[in-house]
Scaffold this active site. Structure first.
Site, PDB file in Angstrom:
ATOM      1  N   TRP A 180     -61.154 -24.074  38.513  1.00 59.71           N
ATOM      2  CA  TRP A 180     -60.681 -24.248  37.307  1.00 59.71           C
ATOM      3  C   TRP A 180     -60.744 -23.027  36.353  1.00 59.71           C
ATOM      4  CZ3 TRP A 180     -63.537 -23.390  32.636  1.00 59.71           C
ATOM      5  CH2 TRP A 180     -62.630 -23.639  31.364  1.00 59.71           C
ATOM      6  N   GLU A 221     -58.153 -27.727  39.175  1.00 63.12           N
ATOM      7  CA  GLU A 221     -58.431 -28.805  37.906  1.00 63.12           C
ATOM      8  C   GLU A 221     -57.528 -28.143  36.951  1.00 63.12           C
ATOM      9  OE1 GLU A 221     -62.408 -28.412  36.385  1.00 63.12           O
ATOM     10  OE2 GLU A 221     -62.003 -30.037  34.853  1.00 63.12           O
ATOM     11  N   LYS A 223     -55.644 -28.535  32.715  1.00 59.31           N
ATOM     12  CA  LYS A 223     -56.090 -28.625  31.363  1.00 59.31           C
ATOM     13  C   LYS A 223     -54.903 -28.544  30.619  1.00 59.31           C
ATOM     14  CE  LYS A 223     -59.801 -27.309  28.735  1.00 59.31           C
ATOM     15  NZ  LYS A 223     -61.302 -26.794  28.429  1.00 59.31           N
ATOM     16  N   ASP A 254     -59.689 -34.110  35.064  1.00 60.66           N
ATOM     17  CA  ASP A 254     -60.641 -34.152  34.240  1.00 60.66           C
ATOM     18  C   ASP A 254     -60.167 -34.993  32.864  1.00 60.66           C
ATOM     19  OD1 ASP A 254     -62.368 -33.506  31.679  1.00 60.66           O
ATOM     20  OD2 ASP A 254     -63.306 -31.888  32.991  1.00 60.66           O
ATOM     21  N   HIS A 257     -58.989 -33.580  29.819  1.00 55.14           N
ATOM     22  CA  HIS A 257     -58.083 -32.612  29.687  1.00 55.14           C
ATOM     23  C   HIS A 257     -56.653 -33.209  29.541  1.00 55.14           C
ATOM     24  CE1 HIS A 257     -60.820 -29.541  31.844  1.00 55.14           C
ATOM     25  NE2 HIS A 257     -61.310 -29.898  31.094  1.00 55.14           N
ATOM     26  N   HIS A 281     -63.517 -35.115  37.398  1.00 56.06           N
ATOM     27  CA  HIS A 281     -64.422 -34.844  36.418  1.00 56.06           C
ATOM     28  C   HIS A 281     -64.227 -35.849  35.603  1.00 56.06           C
ATOM     29  CE1 HIS A 281     -64.970 -30.258  37.140  1.00 56.06           C
ATOM     30  NE2 HIS A 281     -65.278 -31.115  38.153  1.00 56.06           N
ATOM     31  N   ASP A 289     -61.463 -31.888  23.995  1.00 50.50           N
ATOM     32  CA  ASP A 289     -62.233 -32.039  25.159  1.00 50.50           C
ATOM     33  C   ASP A 289     -63.872 -31.530  25.008  1.00 50.50           C
ATOM     34  OD1 ASP A 289     -62.826 -31.650  27.997  1.00 50.50           O
ATOM     35  OD2 ASP A 289     -62.496 -29.705  27.765  1.00 50.50           O
ATOM     36  N   ASP A 291     -66.692 -33.072  25.910  1.00 45.47           N
ATOM     37  CA  ASP A 291     -67.746 -33.237  26.925  1.00 45.47           C
ATOM     38  C   ASP A 291     -69.084 -33.753  26.347  1.00 45.47           C
ATOM     39  OD1 ASP A 291     -66.532 -32.128  29.323  1.00 45.47           O
ATOM     40  OD2 ASP A 291     -66.039 -30.324  28.222  1.00 45.47           O
ATOM     41  N   ASP A 321     -68.910 -34.031  34.450  1.00 48.84           N
ATOM     42  CA  ASP A 321     -68.713 -33.004  33.849  1.00 48.84           C
ATOM     43  C   ASP A 321     -68.940 -33.145  32.314  1.00 48.84           C
ATOM     44  OD1 ASP A 321     -68.156 -30.458  32.783  1.00 48.84           O
ATOM     45  OD2 ASP A 321     -66.054 -30.511  33.331  1.00 48.84           O
TER      46      ASP A 321
HETATM   47  C1  RNT Z   1     -63.452 -27.015  31.497  1.00 43.22           C
HETATM   48  C2  RNT Z   1     -63.473 -27.730  32.745  1.00 43.22           C
HETATM   49  C3  RNT Z   1     -64.528 -27.348  33.736  1.00 43.22           C
HETATM   50  C4  RNT Z   1     -65.939 -26.917  33.176  1.00 43.22           C
HETATM   51  C5  RNT Z   1     -67.051 -26.552  34.192  1.00 43.22           C
HETATM   52  C6  RNT Z   1     -67.984 -26.134  33.527  1.00 43.22           C
HETATM   53  O1  RNT Z   1     -62.720 -27.848  30.447  1.00 43.22           O
HETATM   54  O2  RNT Z   1     -63.697 -29.251  32.341  1.00 43.22           O
HETATM   55  O3  RNT Z   1     -64.619 -28.320  34.889  1.00 43.22           O
HETATM   56  O4  RNT Z   1     -66.291 -28.160  32.313  1.00 43.22           O
HETATM   57  O5  RNT Z   1     -66.571 -25.957  35.132  1.00 43.22           O
HETATM   58 ZN    ZN Z   2     -64.079 -30.427  34.150  1.00 44.87          ZN
END
Ligand code: RNT
Ligand code: ZN
Length: 410
Positions: A180, A221, A223, A254, A257, A281, A289, A291, A321
């Site tokens: 990523w 990955e 985004k 993810d 994303h 993820h 995003d 998290d 994640d």
């Molecule tokens: C970032 C991505 C990625 C990170 C990690 C730390 O938006 O989701 O996966 O969260 O690599």
């Molecule tokens: Zn991620």
């Protein structure tokens, strides 16, 4: 009759075998991210977290050293049921006076992690770290127009492939290596193609390095945007999906994303039709995003349902994640991973007959059945699963005690 036996017969009446569900879940591995323990800081540089991602909060007790992080992982993992893998970032390299920059990392810098994983019978997944480093120039890495910068990060990618293979060889478990990059622009770009063409070229160069495809699964990955990178992201969904499919690597979604009304649960089936394996993820985006810790919420359940209903438990690499620095980090870790497993169990406890109702266009019955399942005695099956895995149900007192005895002394 105990609660489990009673719940088992209630599910049986709905056409669900709870023993099968529990046994299937016992085989499912979740790859647990190491970075919840220290707010994505790592051990290889003093740089602040960059790349358009952010941890918020300053709850006391974060892990500051490899020893502290390992102790916290042990505590957290002891409260998470079922099979786990450890998901590391390159920034978690451990140096014993032999510092190496990201483009010169070697397996030996991860020897302590390998020893840690082997002692616990776990595999390791890996992530090159394309952020929090001085060679991130103008928010660009693999897509940089500066050849020195681009080449540096290509070398990092190649170094990480070697380390991933080392993990697989040492642990005997294949390693998922996820790429990523944060690359993007805050404002409207004049050239959208150039950066993506350079990213493509960089990926080609990384993947041209020899590695054993049976041992290392490379995932990519995508985004949609990052903080400070609001207008354009090089590794967009279309880019990453097209690159993965064309080059025989694995796409990673993810669920933080995408645009807020886009659901990863709706994307899984399409990707399964065109890819041997897919990767996830699992996170919780709150308006962006962000998290947040994964909850036992509708989208997490729907994602789990798509994996289970499509008989894809062995085709989906499931990783967590998220990073919350505003609450006890061990609790954040445990709560999120337990919720992923919970969602999978919930999905495994749905009757296969629901599909037939859809095909028969009996949407009335489908709605009623789906709603009834929401109040079936799920908690009793979950507690039985925990007991069989030897994990306590009521984990908060354990975490409070660890906070009082360990975290509060940091
Ligand atoms: C970032 C991505 C990625 C990170 C990690 C730390 O938006 O989701 O996966 O969260 O690599
Ligand atoms: Zn991620």
């Amino acid at each position: 009759m105990n609660r489990y036996e009673e719940a088992k017969s209630i599910y049986a009446a709905l056409g669900v075998n709870t023993e099968d569900a529990i046994n299937k879940l016992r085989d499912v591995t979740v790859s647990v991210h190491c970075w919840q323990g220290d707010d994505v800081i790592g051990f290889d540089s003093k740089e602040a977290l960059s790349g358009g991602i952010q941890t918020t909060g300053n709850y006391p007790g974060k892990a500051r050293t490899p020893e502290e992080l390992m102790a916290d992982i042990d505590k957290a993992f002891s409260l998470m049921p079922g099979k786990k893998k450890l998901n590391l970032h390159a920034s978690y390299a451990i140096f014993d006076g032999d510092y190496a920059d990201r483009d010169a990392l070697e397996p030996k810098h991860f020897a302590k992690w390998v020893a840690f994983a082997k002692e616990r019978g776990m595999g390791i997944d890996f992530n090159p770290t394309f952020f929090s480093h001085p060679m991130v120039k103008d928010n660009l890495t693999l897509s940089s127009p500066d050849e020195e910068v681009r080449a540096f990060w290509v070398r990092h990618g190649v170094a990480c492939l070697k380390i991933s293979e080392y993990f697989a060889n040492e642990t005997g478990v294949p390693c998922v290596m996820n790429i990523w990059i944060p690359d993007g622009y805050k404002d409207i770009p004049a050239d959208r193609l150039g950066p993506r063409a350079r990213f493509k070229k960089s990926l080609d160069e990384i993947l041209a390095a020899p590695y054993d495809k049976e041992k290392v699964y490379v995932t990519l990955e995508s985004k949609v945007f990052g903080i400070g990178l609001e207008s354009y992201t090089v590794g967009s969904a279309e880019f990453c999906l097209s690159y993965s499919t064309k080059n025989g690597i694995t796409p990673l979604m993810d669920n933080g994303h995408y645009h807020p009304t886009e659901m990863v649960s709706d994307k899984i089936s399409s990707l399964l039709l065109f890819n041997e394996k897919i990767a996830l993820h699992v996170t919780r985006p709150v308006r962006w995003d962000s998290d947040h810790v994964v909850l036992f919420d509708d989208e997490t359940k729907e994602i789990a349902k798509e994996i289970v209903r499509n008989d894809a438990l062995d085709r989906v690499f499931i990783a967590t994640d998220y990073f919350d620095a505003s609450i006890n980090r061990i609790s954040a870790w445990v709560t999120g991973v337990r919720n992923v497993k919970k969602a999978l169990l919930f999905a495994l406890l749905q009757p296969a007959s629901l599909k037939a109702l859809q095909d028969a266009s009996d949407f009335t019955s489908l709605m009623v059945c789906q709603e009834e399942l929401k109040t079936a005695p799920f908690g009793d099956i979950w507690n039985e699963y925990l007991a069989r895995e030897g994990v306590i149900a009521d984990y908060l007192p354990e975490i409070k005690a660890y906070e009082a005895n360990v975290l509060s002394n940091r």
